[in-house]
Design an enzyme around this catalytic site. Sequence first.
Site, mmCIF file in Angstrom:
data_model
loop_
_atom_site.group_PDB
_atom_site.id
_atom_site.type_symbol
_atom_site.label_atom_id
_atom_site.label_comp_id
_atom_site.label_asym_id
_atom_site.label_seq_id
_atom_site.Cartn_x
_atom_site.Cartn_y
_atom_site.Cartn_z
ATOM 1 N N CYS A 136 37.014 43.307 44.294
ATOM 2 C CA CYS A 136 36.585 43.341 42.886
ATOM 3 C C CYS A 136 36.266 41.933 42.395
ATOM 4 O O CYS A 136 37.166 41.159 42.069
ATOM 5 C CB CYS A 136 37.664 43.972 42.012
ATOM 6 S SG CYS A 136 37.182 44.094 40.261
ATOM 7 N N CYS A 139 37.357 41.284 38.797
ATOM 8 C CA CYS A 139 38.808 41.067 38.679
ATOM 9 C C CYS A 139 39.211 39.668 39.146
ATOM 10 O O CYS A 139 40.030 39.000 38.513
ATOM 11 C CB CYS A 139 39.571 42.092 39.516
ATOM 12 S SG CYS A 139 39.096 43.801 39.261
ATOM 13 N N ASP A 140 38.646 39.225 40.271
ATOM 14 C CA ASP A 140 39.170 38.047 40.961
ATOM 15 C C ASP A 140 38.222 36.861 41.065
ATOM 16 O O ASP A 140 38.624 35.791 41.522
ATOM 17 C CB ASP A 140 39.610 38.445 42.380
ATOM 18 C CG ASP A 140 40.708 39.493 42.366
ATOM 19 O OD1 ASP A 140 41.530 39.478 41.437
ATOM 20 O OD2 ASP A 140 40.733 40.346 43.281
#
Length: 312
Positions: A136, A139-140
Amino acid sequence: MGTEPLKTVIIGSGPAGYTAAIYAARANLSPVLYTGKEPGGQLMITTDVENFPGYPDGIMGPQMMEDLKKQAERFGTTIKYELIQRVDLLGDVKKIYTESGEEIAAHSVIISTGASARWLGLESEQRLANKGVSACAVCDGFFYRGKEVAIVGAGDSACEEALYLSNLCPTVHMLVRRDEMRASKIMQDRVMKQKNIKVYWNTETEEILGTDEVTGVRVRNNVTGEISEIPIAGFFVAIGHIPNTQLFKGVLDMDDTGYLRHRPDSTHTNVEGVFVSGDAADHVYRQAITAAGTGCMAALDAERYLGEKGII
């Protein structure tokens, strides 16, 4: 559980399931939540969560799931650490069967079974998960600002994530297995116009390099056979997700890839009294916050449904 059907059963945990449980419990629906084989869902294999509102310093994924679980239990949710093996959702009273053979009857069901990322299947991919390997970018990606990264994939999602990373990283090395992408033309055009995205055609990942963190990737050109190494700090896998909806095949409407369909502006599935939330129905956003939002919606829809039926 007695002979009286439960008001609502929630299948699956994670942000969607636990949020549905919080709202359902506060509405006096006395929900029973079955966690499934991966209690907490994808966030249980996520380290720092920095984009969920209310955590200014970030929070570890497992701790966040523990907090949500405790909040659901505080209001009266019963948590069962079991896997649902079979369902009979047709009829006013739904029947749910656990792996241990228990039969549960309920007036409504909220599905929050989520989705699982597709992985390449490399040992190094699993060993370096959360140490530079991620599924992701949204997300990261923030953790790799100013660092070189690679992304593997060729669909719209891979293109979107490559473009997202290109705003954070000096170079994004995009690894495409074939000599063309399957992404829409508009997404391909955007990628090709982005100067700091370098596309490698006919390229497959041989190994992700690094001991305690990602330091590079070894790739092979599947036409010439040439092997090379690319120094990177982050490796993103964007080859799709698999919705965990096999349990409902043939009963609930789903798209070609298995994501459950629901009515516009609601969480109602095609079966009365059955609602869906989270990544089991979302192939676009797939974020903890959006999953939690639809968990809230599903609980409110279930409450209204039960009210209209005169059950509460």
